[in-house]
Each structure stands twice: as structure tokens, then as C-alpha cells.
Design a protein around this motif. Sequence first.
Motif, PDB file in Angstrom:
ATOM      1  N   ALA A   1     -10.783   4.586  18.720  1.00 17.01           N
ATOM      2  CA  ALA A   1     -11.229   5.657  19.601  1.00 17.01           C
ATOM      3  C   ALA A   1     -12.666   5.357  19.989  1.00 17.01           C
ATOM      4  O   ALA A   1     -13.492   5.040  19.138  1.00 17.01           O
ATOM      5  CB  ALA A   1     -11.142   7.006  18.892  1.00 17.01           C
ATOM      6  N   ASN A   2     -12.959   5.413  21.295  1.00 18.46           N
ATOM      7  CA  ASN A   2     -14.301   5.100  21.806  1.00 18.46           C
ATOM      8  C   ASN A   2     -14.995   6.408  22.165  1.00 18.46           C
ATOM      9  O   ASN A   2     -14.651   7.034  23.165  1.00 18.46           O
ATOM     10  CB  ASN A   2     -14.220   4.184  23.021  1.00 18.46           C
ATOM     11  N   LEU A   3     -15.962   6.805  21.348  1.00 23.31           N
ATOM     12  CA  LEU A   3     -16.631   8.093  21.521  1.00 23.31           C
ATOM     13  C   LEU A   3     -17.941   7.895  22.276  1.00 23.31           C
ATOM     14  O   LEU A   3     -18.788   7.086  21.856  1.00 23.31           O
ATOM     15  CB  LEU A   3     -16.941   8.747  20.165  1.00 23.31           C
ATOM     16  N   LYS A   4     -18.109   8.608  23.383  1.00 25.00           N
ATOM     17  CA  LYS A   4     -19.372   8.593  24.112  1.00 25.00           C
ATOM     18  C   LYS A   4     -20.275   9.656  23.501  1.00 25.00           C
ATOM     19  O   LYS A   4     -19.965  10.852  23.550  1.00 25.00           O
ATOM     20  CB  LYS A   4     -19.127   8.890  25.597  1.00 25.00           C
ATOM     21  N   ILE A   5     -21.371   9.219  22.891  1.00 24.81           N
ATOM     22  CA  ILE A   5     -22.268  10.127  22.177  1.00 24.81           C
ATOM     23  C   ILE A   5     -23.376  10.581  23.110  1.00 24.81           C
ATOM     24  O   ILE A   5     -24.045   9.767  23.748  1.00 24.81           O
ATOM     25  CB  ILE A   5     -22.861   9.435  20.932  1.00 24.81           C
ATOM     26  N   ALA A   6     -23.566  11.896  23.161  1.00 26.25           N
ATOM     27  CA  ALA A   6     -24.614  12.479  24.005  1.00 26.25           C
ATOM     28  C   ALA A   6     -25.601  13.238  23.127  1.00 26.25           C
ATOM     29  O   ALA A   6     -25.808  14.443  23.282  1.00 26.25           O
ATOM     30  CB  ALA A   6     -23.998  13.402  25.052  1.00 26.25           C
ATOM     31  N   SER A   7     -26.198  12.526  22.185  1.00 26.94           N
ATOM     32  CA  SER A   7     -27.149  13.147  21.262  1.00 26.94           C
ATOM     33  C   SER A   7     -28.082  12.078  20.727  1.00 26.94           C
ATOM     34  O   SER A   7     -27.676  10.930  20.500  1.00 26.94           O
ATOM     35  CB  SER A   7     -26.405  13.829  20.112  1.00 26.94           C
ATOM     36  N   SER A   8     -29.326  12.465  20.504  1.00 27.25           N
ATOM     37  CA  SER A   8     -30.299  11.536  19.923  1.00 27.25           C
ATOM     38  C   SER A   8     -30.308  11.614  18.402  1.00 27.25           C
ATOM     39  O   SER A   8     -30.912  10.774  17.734  1.00 27.25           O
ATOM     40  CB  SER A   8     -31.711  11.833  20.470  1.00 27.25           C
ATOM     41  N   ASP A   9     -29.651  12.647  17.862  1.00 29.38           N
ATOM     42  CA  ASP A   9     -29.570  12.806  16.410  1.00 29.38           C
ATOM     43  C   ASP A   9     -28.364  12.022  15.895  1.00 29.38           C
ATOM     44  O   ASP A   9     -27.267  12.571  15.711  1.00 29.38           O
ATOM     45  CB  ASP A   9     -29.455  14.294  16.052  1.00 29.38           C
TER      46      ASP A   9
ATOM     47  N   LEU B   1     -27.709  10.457  12.945  1.00 31.45           N
ATOM     48  CA  LEU B   1     -27.203  10.779  11.612  1.00 31.45           C
ATOM     49  C   LEU B   1     -26.444  12.097  11.619  1.00 31.45           C
ATOM     50  O   LEU B   1     -25.376  12.219  10.997  1.00 31.45           O
ATOM     51  CB  LEU B   1     -28.366  10.837  10.609  1.00 31.45           C
ATOM     52  N   GLY B   2     -26.989  13.081  12.336  1.00 24.34           N
ATOM     53  CA  GLY B   2     -26.305  14.372  12.425  1.00 24.34           C
ATOM     54  C   GLY B   2     -24.966  14.244  13.129  1.00 24.34           C
ATOM     55  O   GLY B   2     -23.973  14.861  12.721  1.00 24.34           O
ATOM     56  N   THR B   3     -24.916  13.421  14.178  1.00 21.10           N
ATOM     57  CA  THR B   3     -23.668  13.221  14.921  1.00 21.10           C
ATOM     58  C   THR B   3     -22.614  12.541  14.052  1.00 21.10           C
ATOM     59  O   THR B   3     -21.444  12.940  14.041  1.00 21.10           O
ATOM     60  CB  THR B   3     -23.936  12.387  16.182  1.00 21.10           C
ATOM     61  N   LEU B   4     -23.045  11.517  13.303  1.00 21.93           N
ATOM     62  CA  LEU B   4     -22.107  10.835  12.415  1.00 21.93           C
ATOM     63  C   LEU B   4     -21.549  11.793  11.365  1.00 21.93           C
ATOM     64  O   LEU B   4     -20.361  11.736  11.018  1.00 21.93           O
ATOM     65  CB  LEU B   4     -22.790   9.642  11.739  1.00 21.93           C
ATOM     66  N   GLY B   5     -22.403  12.680  10.872  1.00 20.48           N
ATOM     67  CA  GLY B   5     -21.944  13.669   9.903  1.00 20.48           C
ATOM     68  C   GLY B   5     -20.908  14.613  10.505  1.00 20.48           C
ATOM     69  O   GLY B   5     -19.896  14.941   9.865  1.00 20.48           O
ATOM     70  N   SER B   6     -21.134  15.032  11.745  1.00 16.96           N
ATOM     71  CA  SER B   6     -20.186  15.935  12.413  1.00 16.96           C
ATOM     72  C   SER B   6     -18.852  15.236  12.677  1.00 16.96           C
ATOM     73  O   SER B   6     -17.779  15.808  12.479  1.00 16.96           O
ATOM     74  CB  SER B   6     -20.782  16.422  13.739  1.00 16.96           C
ATOM     75  N   VAL B   7     -18.925  13.974  13.120  1.00 18.16           N
ATOM     76  CA  VAL B   7     -17.698  13.214  13.370  1.00 18.16           C
ATOM     77  C   VAL B   7     -16.930  13.018  12.072  1.00 18.16           C
ATOM     78  O   VAL B   7     -15.686  13.125  12.042  1.00 18.16           O
ATOM     79  CB  VAL B   7     -18.036  11.860  14.024  1.00 18.16           C
ATOM     80  N   GLU B   8     -17.637  12.754  10.989  1.00 19.25           N
ATOM     81  CA  GLU B   8     -16.971  12.549   9.707  1.00 19.25           C
ATOM     82  C   GLU B   8     -16.280  13.830   9.230  1.00 19.25           C
ATOM     83  O   GLU B   8     -15.194  13.771   8.629  1.00 19.25           O
ATOM     84  CB  GLU B   8     -17.975  12.064   8.661  1.00 19.25           C
ATOM     85  N   GLN B   9     -16.899  14.986   9.483  1.00 18.89           N
ATOM     86  CA  GLN B   9     -16.252  16.254   9.119  1.00 18.89           C
ATOM     87  C   GLN B   9     -14.934  16.424   9.873  1.00 18.89           C
ATOM     88  O   GLN B   9     -13.910  16.827   9.300  1.00 18.89           O
ATOM     89  CB  GLN B   9     -17.189  17.428   9.420  1.00 18.89           C
ATOM     90  N   VAL B  10     -14.951  16.122  11.166  1.00 21.27           N
ATOM     91  CA  VAL B  10     -13.721  16.208  11.955  1.00 21.27           C
ATOM     92  C   VAL B  10     -12.682  15.225  11.427  1.00 21.27           C
ATOM     93  O   VAL B  10     -11.491  15.556  11.296  1.00 21.27           O
ATOM     94  CB  VAL B  10     -14.017  15.948  13.449  1.00 21.27           C
ATOM     95  N   TRP B  11     -13.120  14.021  11.116  1.00 18.55           N
ATOM     96  CA  TRP B  11     -12.193  13.012  10.601  1.00 18.55           C
ATOM     97  C   TRP B  11     -11.524  13.487   9.308  1.00 18.55           C
ATOM     98  O   TRP B  11     -10.309  13.334   9.139  1.00 18.55           O
ATOM     99  CB  TRP B  11     -12.930  11.704  10.366  1.00 18.55           C
ATOM    100  N   ASP B  12     -12.309  14.052   8.399  1.00 17.95           N
ATOM    101  CA  ASP B  12     -11.749  14.501   7.132  1.00 17.95           C
ATOM    102  C   ASP B  12     -10.723  15.609   7.322  1.00 17.95           C
ATOM    103  O   ASP B  12      -9.776  15.734   6.534  1.00 17.95           O
ATOM    104  CB  ASP B  12     -12.877  14.977   6.208  1.00 17.95           C
TER     105      ASP B  12
END
Length: 870
Positions: free
Chosen positions: A695-703, A705-716
Motif C-alpha cells: 500500500a502506497n500512502l501519501k503522507i501530508a504531515s511533517s510529524d 513519528l506521530g504519523t507512523l504511530g497513527s498508521v501502526e494503530q490502524v494496522w493493529d
Amino acid sequence: MKHPDIPSFAYKLFKWFCKDHLYEELEGDLEESFLANKEKYGLKKARRIYTREVLKMIRPTVLNKPKSGPGYQAALISSYVTISLRNLRRQKLFSFINIFSLSVAMSSGLLVIGMISDLLKFDEFHEHKHEIYRVISSATYQSRQLETQASSPLGLGPEIKQQVPNIQVAQLGRRLQGTATANDKKIFVKGIYADEHFFDFFTFDLIKGSKQNGLKDPFSVLLSESFVNKTFEDSNPVGETIDIEGLGTLKVTGIVADPPQFSHLQFEAIVSLSTTSILARQGIIDKSHDQWENLDRYYNYIYIPENQEKTSVIAWLNNNAPTYYKDPDNFKASFELQRINEIVPGPNISDSIGPKMIYLPIIILSVIAAAILLSAIFNYTNLSMARSLRRAREVGVRKLNGASRASIFGQFTVEAIILSLLSLGLGILLFRVLRNGFIEILPRAEEMVSLELTPQLIGWFVLFAIATGLIAGLSPSIFFSRLSSLRALRSGKMLKALSGISFRKSLIVAQFTLSIIFVMAVVITHKQYSYSLNNDMGFNKDNILNLRVQGNDPQILKSELMKLPEVSNVSFSSYIPGVGNWNNLQLVDARNQDSVWVHHIKVDDAFLENMQIELVAGRNFVPGENDVRESTILVNETFVKNFGLGSPSEALGTVFNVEGESVEIVGVIKDIIYANLEEHINSFVIRNTGEYQYANLKIASSDILGTLGSVEQVWDEVDANHRMDAAFMDQQIEDYYEFLVDFMKIFGFIGFLAVSISTLGLLGMAIYSTQTRMKEIGIRKTFGASEGKLIYLLSRGFFKMVLWAILIGTPICYLLFDKVILAQNVYRTQITIVEIGGSIIVLLLLCMVTIITQTWRAARTNPATVLRDE
């Protein structure tokens, strides 16, 4: 004095063995007899008679008693060592330069010796290492030779075992990896498949379980000791079950000791090979996995007893194996045998089951280490020759007191060996300091080498040091041993040959030629690395997070990810473009039914927009149009050109057959670098079939580490069984070209050594040159020469040599990179005057500092002091 017509060999032989008190009388008699025979029989026959008479004299009463025996030899060597140590102490500065430069150079040689020593240990622990062979294969597809593979057909093993007597076969398989669930713990596991003959072939220790039955039944697994310690801890896992992703539930039948580092077979788990047949019937793995056309994944090992010739096996592979292919004109394979202890290091073959080290890096590193060592040897030779006038008088006095050529040669050789052994001590310290960094800069070296100091390795180091001393001392030893006592005691002005000016200049030029090559290599490699990262690949690689789908429903995953405000878009693809991956597809041209192979990728309808890939004609995929049957494809501009479809607009609507379905070109994209910078852009097809890996995610955030944490929550929430596996595309591309960084580190390290050694040699020569010209400097200053003029006078010779090195080394390095190394890349940087000029400036600055510091000090010397001492 020897008559010119007397045969030289016979004369020298007689001179060597005849006793001193008999020599003059017998030598006169032989000469008189020779002259008489010459008058009577002619020159040729007189020479034969002379030689025969000399040979007749080889008897105890005439033979000179040799100066030999343990006591004499020990005293002689002791004398050599004493004189050598005295000379090293007397010339402290030059001894330090020689020892330090040799130790620095030897450290690189020690690293290469250590690496080769470790690689030669691979698979040596197997009891039958000389009798076990692996079958490797080379396929031919439509008259096109494919690359050699370490794997071979699964069906080959049973057939050859049945038809060739007195051999045994063991079969292995790879691609065993996934998340394992055991004892309420989840842990990633990697391993191999193996049949029940595994322990008959390979000498691995089975701690618990049966060697005969541990891998006999389907869904049996042996676990490594380290994996058991991580999962079952102190409990005994034998008889327990373990779930491995994609395989299901397996029964633990034993514990096997961790494989040694020097084994090409590495595993945490060994699953019974019979499991794969059931997995194929269940559709979990390819049903054609056991067909002869399938060369991937499986490995056949053959045990040929020592007393049996392997010619029968080779004959069967050459004559019988090809008959198993139904259409050999379209596809067939040939097979060879490879001894197990010749796999690592070995030839460059694909589909390897474990760590791989080809010969080329070893050869390159060995050549580089030898070049560095030669540079240090040049220093020793150069400084020895520079000090020749002082040492020449010593040689002359010793020869007047009866020293032979052999003793002079031995003296200088021992001196070089002692200096080399002293350098070895410091070299081993540098080896210990540099070993970790050396392992890091070599790709995957940590898997294959340890560079641990062992008694055997130290023994190799000592032999290496002695060999280095012999080579370093060879030129000075020959030079001084051949010097006559009369010439040695003459003044320096009369000993032009002794000074060895041209020879010493050539050594300095050779040293700095190597230095400029390595400096330029680092600069050019860095430029190519920057070019690789910043080159326009035709798609957007910034702020794209690639997430492995791992079998999850793409629509569910996309729906949940799009709820995050940090994610602006999500697309899917079968692989990541730009990092060396591509898939092949057989395409049939509906116009003429020609079958060709093209590269392809499978994507969804959002991929082009998300990756900002430009459409030059036609349209993108429409959602759902390929769900029932694949009917449309997109192609690149090169595809249109290669198939002669006219302009991109004219290519629209052309029909091809893909996997039995008729598909229509509905869009043409601008060429993108879908593989890597080393490959040409070929015909490329984009498909929309719903089979995605990323899956190719277009990230629209400068944060980030915070974005990776949010994506990981969704993944779990979507998948609680697998750990999230994600990486940013720009980082993945950077990692792919990490080999250029490794290349740069290697050249940087070697270049630093080369420049350091060359600069030390130049420093020694500058010091010695200024010391020997102090009288000249004093006289010139007395007659009004300025310090600047004296610095120019003393420095110009050295700068000329450095400039010659630059003139020689620059075109060599340019041609090497432009025509060989960078030529491997289709998309490459250009070598400009900036890289060449920058490298030259760096080297000239180093030389300038080294030379001028010494010449400036000499130029400032008080002439009265110098001339008073003279």
C-alpha cells in the motif's frame, strides 16, 4: 685472472668448491691444459675437456669445508640481528617512518588475509565435505541463455538416485519465513525445508530428537537452540506445536544446535520437505513447484562416495536430464556439480540458499591491499636507497674485511624482515581497531566473517610479515651485495649509480599515482551516489510510505487508513518501483501472434495520481473495469516504440493477449525508471488485476513519528497477527544505492591509507634531501639567496614528481570509471573538471604542506652554523 675462452660455469664451480690453499696452483694447471687443448683440438673440445677435468676434481681432498652447521648459522643470524637493530636505533626517524607506513599498509593486508581465512572455513566442518555436491542449473528459454542458478528441479533428486547406482540424494527448499506463534509468543522465524536425509549429509548437532525420523512426517519441524530459548525458554518443546504463517500448525520433533557462522545453510527452523506437497495441493504454494521447468526454490545435494568417480553422475546430468523437458526448443536446463566447500566463496550464481560471496570482491580487495602494501614497500626501498651513501661506506668496510656477497645480502634482508616484524605488532593493533569498521563497509560481511584472532591466523600474519620483509628488502639487498668495495668507499660524487635517483623518483611517482586514483575514486563515487538519489525517475518518491499488505484486504486497509488526517491518498502496487525489482510477463501480439516477454507491475486505479506518473495519451484505469476479467492495460512510451505502434495516441486500442485474455491499451504513460539506474527502460506494462503486495500512502504531515504511530494503530486494528512493515520510498531508494556508500567507504579507507603512506614517504625523502643539501643551502645563503628561492629550489624536484603522478593517475582513474565502472549504469553522472580538479588540489595541498614545512625549516638555517659544522 680467468682466460676469456674458459667456460664460465665450470670456472665458477671450481672456484666455489676448491680449497683456498689449492686453488691458485690447480687453477693455473687447468688453464695451461685448456690452452694446450685449444691449440690441439680447437675451442669447443677444449671447453668440454676443461669442464670434465673440473668435475673430476670434486673429491674430498679438494673440496673446501663449508662454513655451516647450527652453531655457525645461529651466530651469523645473531650478528645480522644485532647489526640490524643497531642501524634501526641509529636512524630513528627513518625507522619510525618505515615501521609506521608498513604497519598501516600491513593492517589492510591483514584484514584481507583474515577475511579470506574466514571464507575458506565455510562448510569445512561437514564430515563428508569432499564427497557432497550441489546440483546447479542453467536454463535456456527461446534460445536465450538465462543466468546460472544454485537451485534445480525438485524432480531431479528422485530420478538421479534411482538411475545412478551407489549415490545418495538430499533435498532442501528455501523461502521458509513468517511470523511464528509458539508458547503464546509471536516471533519472526526464517528457515529451510529438508527431507529425512538431511543429517546423513550435513554435520549439524541434533540436541534432542531423532535424526532418522525428525523430518520424515509432513508438518514436522526442528527448531534451533537459540529460537527455542527465545520462545519456550526452559521448557522442552519436543512434542509441542508451533504455528508458522502460511504453513499452519507444525509438530516440534527436535532441537538442533545453531548452525556455525561458517555454514552456507543458516536456519532457525527446519520443516519437513514432504510438507510442501500438501501445501501445493491446498493451493498455498505453486502447484507446479515439482515440475522440471521450475528451477527455483529447491536444491539437490548428491553424496558421491570417495571411491566412486563422479563421471557417472555428470554423464546422467548431461545426457538424461534434458530428456525430461517436453519442449526443449522452448525451454530446457543443463546441470553441473558444485562441491559443497566451494559454494562460499564461489561463482556469481543466483537463487542462493544462504550467504553468498563471489570471487570478484575478494580479488579487488586483494589487489587494493597489495597496491597499498607496495606503496609502503616503496617507502622502505626509497629511504634505503636515499641513505645509500652512508650505508655504502659501511658495506665497503665490511667487504674489505672479507664479507661475501651472500653475507651482505643476508644482512640487509634480515634488517628488512626485522622491520617488517616490528611493523606487524603495530599492524595487529590497527587490525583490531579497524576490524569492526571493515566488516561494516562490506555488504553482508557480518554474516560471513568474524576476523577473530586465532593462533592459525596469527601464524598466517607472521608468514605474511616475513614475505613482506623479503620483498621490501630485495632491492636494497641486491643493490648493496653487488656493490664493489672500491666503489663503495669512493666519494658520493663518484657513486652516481649508488644514489639511484631515477629509481627513487619512479617509486615516488608510483606512490602518488595510486594516491590520486583513490582520491578521485572517492569523489566520483560520491557524485554518482548523489546523482542516483536526486535523479528524476519519472514518479514521485517523496512523502510516500510503502506498507506491506501481508495478505490483508486492500479495500478494508485503504478505508481505515484514509480516516487518518495525515494520509491524503492510498494506492496499491505489486512491488516498489526504482529499487531493482521487476516482474516478467509473456505477452502475445494479437496482430501477428508473436510471443514476447515484457516487464510489468500490478496497480490500482489510484496509483498514477498518487505517484504523479504522467499520462501522455489515453486514460487511467476505471474502478472495477478489471474485477471480473482483465481487459485493459497501460503501457509506456518505449513499449509503443518497440512494437511499432506509431504515436502514443495511435497506440490506443491496440489489442494484446495476456494470460489467455485479450487486453486493450487504454493509456500510454511517460517512461519511468521502474527498475533501477543500471537497467535500460524496456517495454513496460501496467496492469490492474487486484494482486498487491504494497500500500502506497501519501503522507501530508511533517510529524513523521506521530504519523507512523497513527498508521501502526490502524494496522493493529486491521491485522493483529502481523507486525507492521513499512518504510518511506525515498529511504528505500537510498538503501538500494547503499552499495555506492560502501564502495565510497572502501575507497575512502584505502585512499586514506595510500595518501598517508605516500605522504610519510615524501616526508622522509624531504627530510633526507634537505639534510644532505645543508652545505649547498649554507653556501647559497652566504651568496645572497633568499629563503623563498631556497624553498623553491629544494621543493621543485618533489613537485615535479607529484605532477608526473597526477598526469599518469588522472587519465587512468578517468578511463576506469568512465569506461568500466560508471558504464554499468545506464543513468550515470558525468566526470567533470570539478571532480578532477578538486582531487588534484587536495593532493597538492597535502604535498605542499609536507614538503614546504621541511624546506622552509632548512631555508631558515643559519649558514654560519652549517658551514662551521662542515
